[in-house]
Every structure is written in C-alpha cells, then in structure tokens.
Design a protein around this motif. Structure first.
Motif, PDB file in Angstrom:
ATOM      1  N   VAL A   1       0.848  -1.192   0.000  1.00 52.53           N
ATOM      2  CA  VAL A   1       0.000   0.000   0.000  1.00 52.53           C
ATOM      3  C   VAL A   1       0.881   1.238   0.000  1.00 52.53           C
ATOM      4  O   VAL A   1       1.903   1.291   0.701  1.00 52.53           O
ATOM      5  CB  VAL A   1      -0.926   0.019   1.238  1.00 52.53           C
ATOM      6  CG1 VAL A   1      -1.796   1.263   1.241  1.00 52.53           C
ATOM      7  CG2 VAL A   1      -1.785  -1.238   1.269  1.00 52.53           C
ATOM      8  N   ALA A   2       0.512   2.227  -0.798  1.00 50.38           N
ATOM      9  CA  ALA A   2       1.159   3.537  -0.777  1.00 50.38           C
ATOM     10  C   ALA A   2       0.122   4.573  -0.377  1.00 50.38           C
ATOM     11  O   ALA A   2      -1.061   4.449  -0.728  1.00 50.38           O
ATOM     12  CB  ALA A   2       1.760   3.879  -2.137  1.00 50.38           C
ATOM     13  N   VAL A   3       0.524   5.574   0.374  1.00 53.98           N
ATOM     14  CA  VAL A   3      -0.359   6.671   0.764  1.00 53.98           C
ATOM     15  C   VAL A   3       0.372   7.979   0.523  1.00 53.98           C
ATOM     16  O   VAL A   3       1.605   8.009   0.437  1.00 53.98           O
ATOM     17  CB  VAL A   3      -0.794   6.569   2.248  1.00 53.98           C
ATOM     18  CG1 VAL A   3      -1.675   5.354   2.474  1.00 53.98           C
ATOM     19  CG2 VAL A   3       0.424   6.528   3.164  1.00 53.98           C
ATOM     20  N   ILE A   4      -0.384   9.071   0.437  1.00 54.88           N
ATOM     21  CA  ILE A   4       0.252  10.343   0.078  1.00 54.88           C
ATOM     22  C   ILE A   4       0.722  11.141   1.285  1.00 54.88           C
ATOM     23  O   ILE A   4       1.370  12.174   1.107  1.00 54.88           O
ATOM     24  CB  ILE A   4      -0.679  11.213  -0.787  1.00 54.88           C
ATOM     25  CG1 ILE A   4      -1.897  11.707   0.012  1.00 54.88           C
ATOM     26  CG2 ILE A   4      -1.117  10.474  -2.034  1.00 54.88           C
ATOM     27  CD1 ILE A   4      -2.671  12.799  -0.700  1.00 54.88           C
TER      28      ILE A   4
ATOM     29  N   ALA B   1      -0.223  -3.608   8.976  1.00 51.22           N
ATOM     30  CA  ALA B   1       1.185  -3.605   9.356  1.00 51.22           C
ATOM     31  C   ALA B   1       1.895  -2.369   8.792  1.00 51.22           C
ATOM     32  O   ALA B   1       1.752  -2.057   7.610  1.00 51.22           O
ATOM     33  CB  ALA B   1       1.869  -4.864   8.843  1.00 51.22           C
ATOM     34  N   ALA B   2       2.632  -1.688   9.643  1.00 52.79           N
ATOM     35  CA  ALA B   2       3.301  -0.452   9.227  1.00 52.79           C
ATOM     36  C   ALA B   2       4.279  -0.689   8.090  1.00 52.79           C
ATOM     37  O   ALA B   2       4.427   0.163   7.198  1.00 52.79           O
ATOM     38  CB  ALA B   2       4.028   0.168  10.424  1.00 52.79           C
ATOM     39  N   ASP B   3       4.944  -1.853   8.073  1.00 49.34           N
ATOM     40  CA  ASP B   3       5.932  -2.098   7.026  1.00 49.34           C
ATOM     41  C   ASP B   3       5.297  -2.455   5.685  1.00 49.34           C
ATOM     42  O   ASP B   3       6.004  -2.637   4.688  1.00 49.34           O
ATOM     43  CB  ASP B   3       6.922  -3.185   7.449  1.00 49.34           C
ATOM     44  CG  ASP B   3       6.255  -4.526   7.740  1.00 49.34           C
ATOM     45  OD1 ASP B   3       5.022  -4.646   7.556  1.00 49.34           O
ATOM     46  OD2 ASP B   3       6.964  -5.464   8.156  1.00 49.34           O
ATOM     47  N   LYS B   4       3.978  -2.543   5.651  1.00 52.39           N
ATOM     48  CA  LYS B   4       3.273  -2.763   4.377  1.00 52.39           C
ATOM     49  C   LYS B   4       2.985  -1.444   3.670  1.00 52.39           C
ATOM     50  O   LYS B   4       2.619  -1.431   2.494  1.00 52.39           O
ATOM     51  CB  LYS B   4       1.964  -3.519   4.643  1.00 52.39           C
ATOM     52  CG  LYS B   4       1.217  -3.931   3.384  1.00 52.39           C
ATOM     53  CD  LYS B   4      -0.046  -4.729   3.712  1.00 52.39           C
ATOM     54  CE  LYS B   4      -0.725  -5.205   2.432  1.00 52.39           C
ATOM     55  NZ  LYS B   4      -1.911  -6.049   2.690  1.00 52.39           N
ATOM     56  N   ILE B   5       3.152  -0.330   4.383  1.00 52.00           N
ATOM     57  CA  ILE B   5       2.715   0.986   3.884  1.00 52.00           C
ATOM     58  C   ILE B   5       3.919   1.842   3.531  1.00 52.00           C
ATOM     59  O   ILE B   5       4.829   2.026   4.346  1.00 52.00           O
ATOM     60  CB  ILE B   5       1.862   1.704   4.946  1.00 52.00           C
ATOM     61  CG1 ILE B   5       0.706   0.807   5.411  1.00 52.00           C
ATOM     62  CG2 ILE B   5       1.317   3.020   4.391  1.00 52.00           C
ATOM     63  CD1 ILE B   5       0.026   1.307   6.664  1.00 52.00           C
ATOM     64  N   THR B   6       3.909   2.395   2.334  1.00 48.87           N
ATOM     65  CA  THR B   6       4.923   3.339   1.880  1.00 48.87           C
ATOM     66  C   THR B   6       4.281   4.714   1.721  1.00 48.87           C
ATOM     67  O   THR B   6       3.187   4.818   1.149  1.00 48.87           O
ATOM     68  CB  THR B   6       5.523   2.907   0.525  1.00 48.87           C
ATOM     69  OG1 THR B   6       6.170   1.652   0.686  1.00 48.87           O
ATOM     70  CG2 THR B   6       6.514   3.940   0.001  1.00 48.87           C
ATOM     71  N   VAL B   7       4.933   5.741   2.222  1.00 44.05           N
ATOM     72  CA  VAL B   7       4.436   7.104   2.032  1.00 44.05           C
ATOM     73  C   VAL B   7       5.074   7.681   0.767  1.00 44.05           C
ATOM     74  O   VAL B   7       6.295   7.792   0.671  1.00 44.05           O
ATOM     75  CB  VAL B   7       4.750   8.005   3.238  1.00 44.05           C
ATOM     76  CG1 VAL B   7       4.281   9.437   2.979  1.00 44.05           C
ATOM     77  CG2 VAL B   7       4.072   7.459   4.493  1.00 44.05           C
ATOM     78  N   SER B   8       4.234   8.007  -0.196  1.00 45.63           N
ATOM     79  CA  SER B   8       4.674   8.672  -1.426  1.00 45.63           C
ATOM     80  C   SER B   8       3.987  10.026  -1.471  1.00 45.63           C
ATOM     81  O   SER B   8       2.885  10.159  -1.997  1.00 45.63           O
ATOM     82  CB  SER B   8       4.305   7.838  -2.654  1.00 45.63           C
ATOM     83  OG  SER B   8       4.644   8.525  -3.842  1.00 45.63           O
ATOM     84  N   PRO B   9       4.604  11.049  -0.896  1.00 44.51           N
ATOM     85  CA  PRO B   9       3.899  12.312  -0.671  1.00 44.51           C
ATOM     86  C   PRO B   9       3.581  13.065  -1.953  1.00 44.51           C
ATOM     87  O   PRO B   9       4.203  12.858  -2.999  1.00 44.51           O
ATOM     88  CB  PRO B   9       4.893  13.102   0.191  1.00 44.51           C
ATOM     89  CG  PRO B   9       6.225  12.553  -0.162  1.00 44.51           C
ATOM     90  CD  PRO B   9       5.995  11.093  -0.440  1.00 44.51           C
TER      91      PRO B   9
END
Length: 403
Positions: free
Chosen positions: A160-163, A177-185
């Motif tokens: 998962v990516a979030v902005i 899980a936090a390590d499943k999420i990437t922040v792509s601002p």
C-alpha cells in the motif's frame, strides 16, 4: 520495469488527481521505466479505446455506471475486464491501482487471476471525500460499508502507498502492518511549476488589480475548502487594507453559492470570480496573486489528507497562508514557509492576511524557503524513487512464487 497504472480518470481531464498521475507517470518514464494506464468507467466517454495524450498511453473503459450496489458491481466487473485486456496488450510486471477503492477491487480480480503483484495507492479515503464533498455523511451505512471495503482491499493488496502520514497513521490504527505501507507524498513537477510566473499587467488591469493587495484561490470549489470563510473574511480585511482584493479562479459544486455570498458581501466590489481557465493559462493568474489562501475547514478529510495546491504555489515562488489542519501542517511550517491560521474563523483569516500585508520585509526569504522545501522534499524527480524498492521487492517475490 513495466508498470500498468489503474485509475479512476486521467488526462485530458484536469484535476489534482490527473496532475498527480501525470507527474508520477512522467517521472517514472524519466527513470527509464515503461508505463501505461487504464481508466475506469467514471472517466467518461473517450474518442478511442486507447489514446496517447501528452506522450502517455491510456486504455479506456466504456463509460457509464448505473446507480446503486448492482450498478457498482457491474462497473467493477467491466473495469476488471478492461484491465485484463490492457494486461494482454501491455504485459506489465506490476499493477499499480490508485484510489478510490473500486479501482483496487477491479485490480485485485486481475492480479489474482494473472498472478501479478498489486500496489494500492490511496490519495484519500473515498468515504471521507464523500463527506467533504457534501455527498455523504459520517453516520451513514454507505460510509461504514465503504470504510470496511477499503480496509478489506488494503489487507489483500501486496503493498500500500499513501500520500501522507495522516493516511498512514489511520491505516496502522486499523491494524495494517506499518511495514506494508509506503508514504509517497504529494509532489510537484518542477518542469511545469518550477518557474515564478511574470506578472501579466494587461490581465491585472482588466481585472482591476493594479496596485492591489491580492489574495487568491486557484482550484476546485468544494465545501471543505472553506472558501465561504475566505469570502467572509474580506470585509474585515478591507477595513484595514482598503486595497485588498480577492481573486477566485476555478469552479465546482460550491460556485453558485459562493458567487451569491460574494454578491451579498458589503465589499462585493473587492471580490473577483474568473471561472475555470485552461491549465496552460493558470500561471497568468498565479502571477497576479500576492498571497495564495487555503482556508480548509477542519474535518477528518482535511486533517488526514495533504493537498497539492500549496506545493504548486510554493514552487512558483508564491506566499501561502492556510488553515491549521493536519494536512496543511505536513506541508507548511508556520512563520517559515507559510502562515497558518485557525480554521473555520473568517476573522482569524483576515487578521493573518492583514499581518502579512503589513510587513513585507521577509517575503523574499519566505518565498525562497518555500520553493527550497518543494525542491528538496516534494520534487517528483526525487519522490518517484520511493517506488523503486517497493516495486523491486514485489516483482522479485512474484517471480519466486511462479518458480
């Protein structure tokens, strides 16, 4: 690497959604990756099933979604079928679906069938966007069902990516899980927004802005943007800054109500509505504005989600003033790169703008700090590299699974 992006809509439509999409695809091409996109039935009627726009390839789904749950399910099925045909034509290594959640649902069908890794990128939660747009309520069955569906899709996507951090924190609180999420601002394509526009004196004169202290808003007129508060602030601002003028560029669901409010204002002659303008002409209006104002209301949507427009303004060397909500705090450092004022308070808006106009001694330094922030932390040419390790890990895992 070949990436197929799965979108609600895309170019040539113009919105913050399509501009972010364009920036991502162009930046990925700049890294030597091969990209294409497929748009869903909400994109509308397209002249061809496959289009090339701005050098980018878009596969189109036939337009039209019937209202109601049955229509939504049929729309998802049609979208999945079109994604699968795009997979046959493009042969991607990875699928990258972008919110809303129905895009992820259609992509999940194809990802499972074709054994392709899937990244689901969330720009805003659909249920909160509906509340912000005035088309839903936070207590409705539809809100709860959409939220549950979002969580279901996030659990089943490979990554998962979030902005922004606000969205990441919300998903972690749901048990993701936090390590499943990437922040792509949110970022800015500095090739498009990296040069401060010159002032168009003829346009300024035509709008009656010569010698004025110009406050501007350039964007979509949604209720959550708080533009009624900005118009409501103008009498108090004009009282202390008689040359203050408000320039409103854009349109949207609240346009008629905002125009009526402005006409009824005691300082109606200080408020200018321009309407929507072609994207290639927007810089002419940026060049007329001293301070770009973003008075978003405080609500779940604005606390979680970062907007794009303040970044574009800072990239062009414009001053920004914005309400002190979570999404703005991720972008603006009060007193350094911009000014934050209390949300939902027209008097506070007027006071903050009046202080800024009264002392211009640090304007150049603040403009430079804002542009430097965008260049170093929100530039798509560097932001895009956040996807590289994510894609590589998922593609490698998929290859191992096939073996």
């Amino acid at each position: 690497m070949r990436i197929l992006h799965i979108l609600d809509h895309g170019l040539p439509l113009q919105s913050g959604y399509t501009f972010r999409t364009r920036a991502i695809l162009k930046a990925q091409e700049g890294l030597g990756w091969t990209v294409a996109a497929v748009t869903g039935p909400r994109h509308g009627v397209a002249p061809a099933s496959v289009e090339s726009i701005d050098g980018l390839t878009f596969h189109r789904t036939a337009a039209g979604v019937k209202p109601g749950p049955v229509g939504e399910v049929a729309g998802i099925a049609a979208f999945a079928k079109r994604i699968e045909s795009a997979v046959d034509a493009f042969k991607p290594d990875i699928l990258h679906a972008h919110s809303p959640v129905i895009d992820a649902l259609a992509a999940l069908i194809v990802a499972r069938k074709r054994k392709l890794p899937l990244v689901y990128e969330i720009r805003a939660f659909w249920e909160d966007a509906a509340v912000g747009n005035g088309t839903g309520t936070a207590t409705s069955l539809r809100y709860r069902a959409t939220r549950a569906l979002e969580t279901w899709a996030v659990r089943r996507a490979h990554a998962v990516a979030v902005i922004c951090e606000g969205l990441r924190g919300d998903l972690v609180a749901r048990g993701i899980a936090a390590d499943k999420i990437t922040v792509s601002p949110n970022g800015v394509d500095l090739e498009l927004f990296g040069t401060a526009p010159p002032r168009d004196d003829a346009l300024g004169a035509a709008l009656g802005l010569d010698g004025a202290d110009v406050v501007g808003f350039i964007g979509s007129f949604y209720d959550y943007e708080g533009l009624d508060d900005l118009i409501g602030a103008m009498p108090a601002l004009v009282a202390v800054r008689p040359k203050a003028r408000l320039l409103m560029v854009g349109g949207g669901p609240m346009e008629a109500a905002l125009r009526a409010q402005a006409e009824a204002s005691p300082v109606a002659d200080a408020i200018r509505f321009v309407g929507r303008v072609p994207h290639e002409e927007v810089e002419r209006y940026y060049g007329l504005v001293d301070i770009l104002a973003y008075p978003r209301k405080r609500m779940r949507l604005t606390d979680l989600v970062t907007p794009l427009k303040p970044l574009e303004a800072m990239a062009q060397g414009r001053l920004v003033a914005a309400s002190n909500v979570g999404g703005h705090r991720e972008l603006i450092r009060d007193g350094e790169t911009g000014t934050l004022f209390p949300p939902d308070d027209p008097q506070a808006i007027a006071d903050a703008l009046a202080v800024m106009f009264a002392d211009r001694s640090d304007w150049d330094e603040r403009r430079a700090r804002g542009r430097d922030f965008v260049k170093t932390e929100r530039n798509w040419s560097s932001n895009i590299r956040r996807y590289d390790p994510l894609y590589g890990r998922l593609i490698a895992a998929a290859a191992r699974e096939k073996r």
